[in-house]
Design an enzyme around this catalytic site. Structure first.
Site, short mmCIF file in Angstrom:
data_model
loop_
_atom_site.label_atom_id
_atom_site.label_comp_id
_atom_site.label_asym_id
_atom_site.label_seq_id
_atom_site.Cartn_x
_atom_site.Cartn_y
_atom_site.Cartn_z
N LYS A 74 7.11 -17.15 39.03
CA LYS A 74 6.08 -16.38 39.18
C LYS A 74 5.96 -15.58 40.61
O LYS A 74 5.86 -16.46 41.54
CB LYS A 74 4.88 -16.76 38.60
N SER A 149 -2.14 -14.25 33.30
CA SER A 149 -1.42 -13.44 34.42
C SER A 149 0.22 -13.83 34.28
O SER A 149 0.95 -13.03 34.87
CB SER A 149 -2.12 -13.59 35.64
N SER A 173 -3.77 -18.87 32.95
CA SER A 173 -2.58 -17.89 32.75
C SER A 173 -1.41 -18.37 32.60
O SER A 173 -0.24 -17.46 32.42
CB SER A 173 -2.74 -17.61 34.41
#
Ligand code: GLN
Length: 441
Positions: A74, A149, A173
């Site tokens: 990420k 996210s 997330s």
């Protein structure tokens, strides 16, 4: 599904594939993909690492289980020399000067990072639409959001563009996009994996965790990343989890679920029916199921967002264009800060900074911030009580299926409410695993 890591390891050792071919295939898939999962590709470094693995294999040297396995990161993790943008305008050109501990541990084990993945900017969101790289599209239906996210990470795993990905989870997330794309995602116990080198969102609930296609792979990656780190004072020592611990379901005698999560107007009829069907299945296997009381949805969501906004307002105050990011010069220093921050942060991030500074300000902090801290203690105490009665707690990940792309942005409050089932476990700093729908047995 079986462990992909073990399968690929065997293929490498048996010389059925070369590491270079494996990495190149994944890079090609990522390059071509239209789901907007990629912020930057790490072609050069990945292929150089793959060549080293191939050389070792050619020499008849042994390789470790994770050696040569491609993974995604990420875009909120430091990985030295790579762009680390947090999917934001402000850090669009920022490069990591060092590497996060969790990622370093994977590098030490020989795993190969191939991509920095799209996500909601600074982890702010539940849909992966709050990004300068374009909304991430769901792996199963491109009209729907990927969830957030860590949306890019979840889609890359679901589509087999990466073998596993490392997401970040503050209030859901990892778990929520894992659910929306029907893969596994683990938010470990707070502190089990060092946060050093993860861009801070809300430090008291931020967790590093893996997304993968099997529990066995989750276990392998978790073990590789865990451990106390002098660079993160909240990190803790932990025991390795052995294979038996996850294959032997017999230690679970009693399962609980929160009544008010299910007996609620906000939950979709289908999600509710699926969940209750799983509960029935569990009962028939001889495990006792207990319905538990828990805090109301609005209390959970408002406690979480009060604390998360307060912490992110504080954490992001250092991003003023002086040490990091795009600086926009104005007539004086104050104006420079104001212009840099208002032009470079997204609407959602600014909403959170304003909200966070409000709840921390004099005259409001007693009423709002301190009250939320007290509520958080009560939530933790409630969990302590529950775990005297049950071995684990089962919950749907979200009250509904993923929304269409574009819908969530219209109504931020509705988006916050969609986090209702994940934020409580974050406030309690508990380990929580998403399993793909339909696989609870
Ligand atoms: N959706 C939640 C939020 O926006 C959780 C995000 C996260 O875990 N980073 O705060």
């Amino acid at each position: 599904m079986d462990s992909q890591i073990k399968h690929l390891h065997q293929q490498l050792v048996n010389k059925q594939i070369t590491c270079t071919k494996l990495i190149q295939e994944k890079l090609d898939l990522l390059q071509k993909n239209t789901h907007n999962t990629v912020n930057s590709l790490l072609n050069k470094s990945a292929l150089a690492s793959a060549a080293k693995v191939d050389a070792k294999l050619k020499n008849g040297e042994k390789i470790g289980l994770l050696e040569g396995i491609p993974f995604g990161v990420k875009d909120v993790y430091m990985l030295q020399g790579t762009f680390t943008t947090a999917s934001s305008e402000l850090l669009k050109n920022y490069k990591s000067p060092y590497t996060a501990t969790a990622i370093q541990k994977l590098l030490d084990a020989g795993a190969i990072p191939i991509v920095k993945e799209n996500c909601d900017s600074f982890g702010h969101g539940s849909s992966s639409e709050n990004t300068i790289f374009g909304a991430v599209k769901n792996a199963l239906n491109i009209e729907l959001v990927a969830g957030g996210s860590s949306g890019g990470s979840a889609v890359n795993v679901a589509k087999d563009f990466t073998v596993f990905s490392i997401g970040g989870d503050t209030g859901g997330s990892i778990r929520q996009p894992a659910g929306y794309n029907k893969i596994y995602g683990l938010k470990p116990t707070y502190g089990r994996i060092s946060r050093y080198g993860l861009m801070a969102y809300a430090s008291s609930t931020d967790c590093v965790g893996p997304l993968a296609k099997s529990v066995e792979d989750i276990r392998i990656i978790l073990n590789a990343m865990s451990g106390k780190d002098a660079k993160d004072q909240t990190s803790i020592n932990s025991k390795e989890i052995d294979k038996k611990a996850i294959s032997d379901g017999k230690s679970v005698k009693t399962i609980g679920y929160f009544k008010n999560f299910i007996e609620n107007d906000a939950i979709d009829a289908e999600v509710k029916a699926d969940f209750l069907a799983s509960i029935e299945k569990i009962k028939t296997s001889g495990i006792e199921v207990k319905a538990l009381d828990f805090f109301k949805s609005d209390i959970l969501v408002s406690t979480y967002y009060t604390l998360a906004m307060a912490e992110t307002a504080s954490n992001l105050s250092r991003l003023d264009g002086t040490n990091y990011g795009n600086r926009i010069e104005a007539d004086n220093l104050i104006e420079t800060y104001a212009l840099t921050r208002s032009e470079n942060f997204s609407e959602e991030t600014k909403r959170r900074i304003v909200g966070g500074n409000q709840v921390l300000s004099q005259g409001f902090s007693d009423e709002i911030y301190l009250k939320s801290l007290a509520l958080r203690d009560q939530i933790s105490a409630n969990f302590d009580q529950d775990f005297k009665e049950v071995d684990l707690i089962l919950s749907p990940v979200t009250p509904s299926e993923p929304p269409k792309i574009g819908e969530s942005l219209k109504d931020p409050h509705a988006m916050y409410l969609s986090d209702v089932y994940t934020v409580g476990f974050s406030l309690g700093q508990l380990p929580t695993l998403t399993v793909p729908q339909g696989t609870v047995t």
